[in-house]
Design a protein around this motif. Structure first.
Motif, PDB file in Angstrom:
ATOM      1  N   THR A 114     -24.629  -1.659 -13.968  1.00 44.77           N
ATOM      2  CA  THR A 114     -25.054  -0.358 -14.457  1.00 44.77           C
ATOM      3  C   THR A 114     -24.293   0.753 -13.749  1.00 44.77           C
ATOM      4  N   GLN A 115     -24.118   0.615 -12.449  1.00 47.78           N
ATOM      5  CA  GLN A 115     -23.370   1.622 -11.694  1.00 47.78           C
ATOM      6  C   GLN A 115     -21.911   1.646 -12.148  1.00 47.78           C
ATOM      7  N   ALA A 116     -21.318   0.478 -12.350  1.00 50.01           N
ATOM      8  CA  ALA A 116     -19.929   0.418 -12.814  1.00 50.01           C
ATOM      9  C   ALA A 116     -19.787   1.047 -14.200  1.00 50.01           C
ATOM     10  N   GLN A 117     -20.730   0.763 -15.083  1.00 46.94           N
ATOM     11  CA  GLN A 117     -20.678   1.328 -16.430  1.00 46.94           C
ATOM     12  C   GLN A 117     -20.825   2.845 -16.389  1.00 46.94           C
ATOM     13  N   ALA A 118     -21.699   3.346 -15.545  1.00 45.63           N
ATOM     14  CA  ALA A 118     -21.903   4.795 -15.445  1.00 45.63           C
ATOM     15  C   ALA A 118     -20.641   5.507 -14.967  1.00 45.63           C
ATOM     16  N   LYS A 119     -19.809   4.813 -14.195  1.00 46.92           N
ATOM     17  CA  LYS A 119     -18.580   5.414 -13.695  1.00 46.92           C
ATOM     18  C   LYS A 119     -17.381   5.112 -14.596  1.00 46.92           C
ATOM     19  N   GLY A 120     -17.619   4.390 -15.698  1.00 52.39           N
ATOM     20  CA  GLY A 120     -16.565   4.132 -16.665  1.00 52.39           C
ATOM     21  C   GLY A 120     -15.734   2.883 -16.411  1.00 52.39           C
ATOM     22  N   TYR A 121     -16.158   2.012 -15.522  1.00 52.88           N
ATOM     23  CA  TYR A 121     -15.413   0.788 -15.219  1.00 52.88           C
ATOM     24  C   TYR A 121     -15.850  -0.338 -16.149  1.00 52.88           C
ATOM     25  N   ASN A 122     -14.934  -1.284 -16.364  1.00 53.60           N
ATOM     26  CA  ASN A 122     -15.260  -2.416 -17.234  1.00 53.60           C
ATOM     27  C   ASN A 122     -14.987  -3.770 -16.587  1.00 53.60           C
ATOM     28  N   HIS A 123     -14.635  -3.783 -15.304  1.00 49.71           N
ATOM     29  CA  HIS A 123     -14.312  -5.037 -14.626  1.00 49.71           C
ATOM     30  C   HIS A 123     -14.712  -4.910 -13.149  1.00 49.71           C
ATOM     31  N   ILE A 124     -15.383  -5.925 -12.636  1.00 46.13           N
ATOM     32  CA  ILE A 124     -15.749  -5.969 -11.215  1.00 46.13           C
ATOM     33  C   ILE A 124     -15.221  -7.282 -10.666  1.00 46.13           C
ATOM     34  N   TYR A 125     -14.459  -7.201  -9.596  1.00 49.77           N
ATOM     35  CA  TYR A 125     -13.992  -8.439  -8.967  1.00 49.77           C
ATOM     36  C   TYR A 125     -14.326  -8.428  -7.483  1.00 49.77           C
ATOM     37  N   GLY A 126     -14.295  -9.596  -6.892  1.00 51.37           N
ATOM     38  CA  GLY A 126     -14.661  -9.742  -5.483  1.00 51.37           C
ATOM     39  C   GLY A 126     -16.161  -9.613  -5.267  1.00 51.37           C
ATOM     40  N   LEU A 127     -16.960 -10.046  -6.238  1.00 55.13           N
ATOM     41  CA  LEU A 127     -18.413  -9.937  -6.139  1.00 55.13           C
ATOM     42  C   LEU A 127     -18.927 -10.730  -4.948  1.00 55.13           C
ATOM     43  N   ARG A 128     -19.782 -10.107  -4.146  1.00 58.05           N
ATOM     44  CA  ARG A 128     -20.422 -10.750  -3.001  1.00 58.05           C
ATOM     45  C   ARG A 128     -21.903 -10.412  -3.008  1.00 58.05           C
ATOM     46  N   PHE A 129     -22.703 -11.332  -2.445  1.00 58.63           N
ATOM     47  CA  PHE A 129     -24.145 -11.156  -2.327  1.00 58.63           C
ATOM     48  C   PHE A 129     -24.561 -11.179  -0.871  1.00 58.63           C
ATOM     49  N   GLU A 130     -25.564 -10.405  -0.568  1.00 59.95           N
ATOM     50  CA  GLU A 130     -26.245 -10.463   0.728  1.00 59.95           C
ATOM     51  C   GLU A 130     -27.734 -10.489   0.406  1.00 59.95           C
ATOM     52  N   VAL A 131     -28.450 -11.420   0.994  1.00 58.27           N
ATOM     53  CA  VAL A 131     -29.894 -11.508   0.790  1.00 58.27           C
ATOM     54  C   VAL A 131     -30.546 -11.624   2.160  1.00 58.27           C
ATOM     55  N   SER A 132     -31.611 -10.844   2.366  1.00 59.60           N
ATOM     56  CA  SER A 132     -32.315 -10.914   3.645  1.00 59.60           C
ATOM     57  C   SER A 132     -33.815 -10.741   3.438  1.00 59.60           C
ATOM     58  N   ASN A 133     -34.588 -11.357   4.339  1.00 57.25           N
ATOM     59  CA  ASN A 133     -36.045 -11.202   4.329  1.00 57.25           C
ATOM     60  C   ASN A 133     -36.409  -9.837   4.881  1.00 57.25           C
ATOM     61  N   ILE A 134     -37.455  -9.269   4.331  1.00 54.37           N
ATOM     62  CA  ILE A 134     -37.925  -7.980   4.819  1.00 54.37           C
ATOM     63  C   ILE A 134     -39.162  -8.164   5.701  1.00 54.37           C
ATOM     64  N   ASN A 135     -40.014  -9.137   5.368  1.00 53.22           N
ATOM     65  CA  ASN A 135     -41.221  -9.336   6.162  1.00 53.22           C
ATOM     66  C   ASN A 135     -41.282 -10.765   6.693  1.00 53.22           C
ATOM     67  N   GLN A 136     -42.242 -11.022   7.539  1.00 51.76           N
ATOM     68  CA  GLN A 136     -42.351 -12.328   8.209  1.00 51.76           C
ATOM     69  C   GLN A 136     -42.703 -13.455   7.247  1.00 51.76           C
ATOM     70  N   MET A 137     -43.500 -13.175   6.225  1.00 52.24           N
ATOM     71  CA  MET A 137     -43.931 -14.229   5.299  1.00 52.24           C
ATOM     72  C   MET A 137     -42.812 -14.666   4.359  1.00 52.24           C
ATOM     73  N   GLY A 138     -41.801 -13.851   4.192  1.00 53.57           N
ATOM     74  CA  GLY A 138     -40.740 -14.181   3.258  1.00 53.57           C
ATOM     75  C   GLY A 138     -41.073 -13.791   1.840  1.00 53.57           C
ATOM     76  N   SER A 139     -42.139 -13.011   1.645  1.00 53.90           N
ATOM     77  CA  SER A 139     -42.538 -12.642   0.291  1.00 53.90           C
ATOM     78  C   SER A 139     -41.770 -11.439  -0.239  1.00 53.90           C
ATOM     79  N   MET A 140     -40.993 -10.766   0.615  1.00 54.65           N
ATOM     80  CA  MET A 140     -40.162  -9.646   0.183  1.00 54.65           C
ATOM     81  C   MET A 140     -38.726  -9.899   0.622  1.00 54.65           C
ATOM     82  N   VAL A 141     -37.814  -9.770  -0.321  1.00 55.22           N
ATOM     83  CA  VAL A 141     -36.403  -9.933  -0.003  1.00 55.22           C
ATOM     84  C   VAL A 141     -35.620  -8.741  -0.523  1.00 55.22           C
ATOM     85  N   GLU A 142     -34.536  -8.441   0.175  1.00 56.02           N
ATOM     86  CA  GLU A 142     -33.595  -7.433  -0.289  1.00 56.02           C
ATOM     87  C   GLU A 142     -32.324  -8.164  -0.687  1.00 56.02           C
TER      88      GLU A 142
END
Length: 157
Positions: A114-142
């Motif tokens: 959505t951000q790429a489309q709003a800026k007029g781009y049509n291709h994204i390369y080098g996609l990377r993910f980061e995922v982390s827990n927010i709380n101790q139970m693991g019920s919230m992730v970013e």
């Protein structure tokens, strides 16, 4: 004996009703979120996403790349996390966590596109993910998805 069973039912019935209602609404919300994600993914399907780090797409003349990212914090309902804790004692496959992570990753990519489309781009390369827990139970992730967005002459095949 009979009175103690009925007293126990009276004491724990509200808790059981709340648990069932919470489970129902949590599952309904999750299904609705997955349906919204499917619609958004179909609408943004024209934006090509590649995980290749050093890939150089055919760029439009005088085009510059830009870092785009999608970030989301998603929480799982408390009732599913209680069941997951019980199942983890027995070493079961915790699909509750799997669906939580799947929803977070998919939502992060939708926001990235959505951000790429709003800026007029049509291709994204080098996609990377980061995922982390927010709380101790693991019920919230970013989840954060990021990559380089460009205007490319390549079309989806």
């Amino acid at each position: 004996m009979n009175q103690s069973v009925s007293q126990m039912l009276i004491n724990y019935a509200p808790l059981l009703v709340l648990f069932i209602v919470g489970w129902f609404f949590g599952a309904r919300h999750e299904r609705q979120h997955l349906a919204r994600l499917a619609i958004a993914e179909a609408e943004l399907n024209h934006i090509i996403v590649s995980t290749e780090r050093f890939y150089q797409p055919e760029l439009v003349a005088d085009s510059q790349g830009e870092l785009v990212l999608g970030s989301v914090v998603i929480a799982q309902d408390y009732f599913k996390m209680v069941i997951a804790k019980v199942l983890s004692i027995f070493g079961k496959n915790l699909t509750t966590y799997e669906t939580l992570l799947e929803r977070a990753r998919r939502e992060a990519v939708v926001r990235l596109r959505t951000q790429a489309q709003a800026k007029g781009y049509n291709h994204i390369y080098g996609l990377r993910f980061e995922v982390s827990n927010i709380n101790q139970m693991g019920s919230m992730v970013e989840a954060i998805a990021y990559g380089t967005a460009v205007i490319s002459t390549e079309k989806r095949k």
